[in-house]
Design a protein around this motif. Sequence first.
Motif, PDB file in Angstrom:
ATOM      1  N   ASP A 124       4.831   5.481   5.641  1.00  0.00           N
ATOM      2  CA  ASP A 124       4.866   6.890   6.305  1.00  0.00           C
ATOM      3  C   ASP A 124       3.598   7.558   5.740  1.00  0.00           C
ATOM      4  N   GLU A 125       3.260   7.500   4.679  1.00  0.00           N
ATOM      5  CA  GLU A 125       1.769   8.063   4.141  1.00  0.00           C
ATOM      6  C   GLU A 125       0.600   7.433   4.775  1.00  0.00           C
ATOM      7  N   ASP A 126       0.665   6.013   5.005  1.00  0.00           N
ATOM      8  CA  ASP A 126      -0.516   5.524   5.780  1.00  0.00           C
ATOM      9  C   ASP A 126      -0.410   5.824   7.066  1.00  0.00           C
ATOM     10  N   LYS A 127       0.625   6.013   7.782  1.00  0.00           N
ATOM     11  CA  LYS A 127       0.729   6.396   9.234  1.00  0.00           C
ATOM     12  C   LYS A 127       0.058   7.688   9.433  1.00  0.00           C
ATOM     13  N   ALA A 128       0.586   8.607   8.399  1.00  0.00           N
ATOM     14  CA  ALA A 128      -0.034   9.935   8.650  1.00  0.00           C
ATOM     15  C   ALA A 128      -1.506  10.085   8.299  1.00  0.00           C
ATOM     16  N   MET A 142     -11.032   5.299   4.691  1.00  0.00           N
ATOM     17  CA  MET A 142      -9.787   5.209   4.577  1.00  0.00           C
ATOM     18  C   MET A 142      -8.995   4.336   3.322  1.00  0.00           C
ATOM     19  N   GLU A 143      -7.646   4.947   3.242  1.00  0.00           N
ATOM     20  CA  GLU A 143      -7.072   4.251   2.003  1.00  0.00           C
ATOM     21  C   GLU A 143      -5.652   3.593   2.484  1.00  0.00           C
ATOM     22  N   VAL A 144      -5.704   3.433   3.992  1.00  0.00           N
ATOM     23  CA  VAL A 144      -4.705   2.781   4.568  1.00  0.00           C
ATOM     24  C   VAL A 144      -4.515   1.390   3.951  1.00  0.00           C
ATOM     25  N   GLY A 145      -3.442   1.009   3.411  1.00  0.00           N
ATOM     26  CA  GLY A 145      -2.870  -0.346   2.923  1.00  0.00           C
ATOM     27  C   GLY A 145      -3.709  -0.406   1.536  1.00  0.00           C
TER      28      GLY A 145
END
Length: 419
Positions: free
Chosen positions: A275-279, A266-269
């Motif tokens: 919003d993009e990270d949550k999606a 994943m690329e979260v953070g």
Amino acid sequence: MKALLSPLMLGALFAATTLIAPEARAQASVKPAAATAPAKFTELAKTPQMGWNTWNTFACDINEQLIRESADALVSSGMREAGYVYVNIDDCWHGKRDENGFIQPDPQRFPSGMKALADYVHARGLKLGIYSDAGAHTCAGKPGSRGYEYQDALTYARWGIDYLKYDWCDTDGLNARGAYTTMRDALRAAGRPILFALCEWGDNKPWEWAADVGHSWRTTGDIYPCWDCDFNRGTWSSWGVLPILDKQAGLRKFSGPGRWNDMDMMEVGKGMTEDEDKAHFSIWAMMNSPLIAGNDIRKMSATTRKILTNRAIIALNQDERGIQAWRFMNDGQLDMYAKPLANGEWALMFLNRADKARSYRFDWDEHELKDEFTHNQVHFGKVRHSFTELWSGATGDTARPYAMNVPAHGVVVLHLRPR
Ligand code: GLA
């Protein structure tokens, strides 16, 4: 080690094929393989694997201190408690092979050795993952496992490794199914249950043949931290969240407990909006992708930590039935996904691909959901359900239409329970 190896046995190890002589295995004091035909370790990855991996943030700039600090951060951030147990070292941990062909970690970057690192990680209730490649070289040009499969598997088992990501660079002329099966058999022969994650980018349709070979297979090329881009790297591209999602079309029937479609780490953070990270996180959860964080978890913001540890979203991914979501409808740029869960529960995800927020009224009476693959079906208008919106915590039920506002590049995710 050296004393244990007769020249004959070394030859057998170097041959590193499924034909390795059984007596050689015994001499190497490898735990004997099960009496049955070689097979993957079926007790692993009953739900998608969760953990952290070095590559997306650090690429080749890794060392044992980073691994130890990241293991500590998994614990202190609450990520371990939320389910992230694999600490995965990606490419570039390698040094040279010794005079007997045994791979060594880079002595400058990993001076204490892999066994010590595995002990450190295990002492914190975590598991250690490592990376190799079916070719002679990894994607970063380090020694690959081609011709050394049994010897490398044995080495990983002796170090106490729990997870192997196995890449596909430098493999011209190799048959993918054969090469991955050789490593599966080598892991089985080494005797330690090691989760086997194929990283073949979907080139040879691993979903069609890898259910008995590994526990997950990458379905695409590498991810890039963007919503809807194709990042051109010359001879290949990396993909944003939406292109990777769209490449999953038709693959859900191959996914299930012990055999997951892997949409990449994943690329979260890593620079997208909240919003993009949550999606991104919700999509990976709904699609039963492994949840392997790729950010610097030692330094993540409170927002990133909250996203990655959203237990209610994680629960969708870890649902024991292991059914991947499908897109049941779309309205322009608004995609709607459904996921049947245990106990007759459901998850719905409304994904707004557009650059503008979208108001939408979902009338439960108008939708009968039928999963053609698992034959689950539900009519929320007829069978009343209550629901929770998993990012806002809002609650409601299906007695009246649901009016929602889906952020630009964002999601609304509902967990529905029959009343
Ligand atoms: C390939 C993989 C990546 C990463 C790098 C390491 O590109 O797909 O996930 O492991 O190799 O070199």
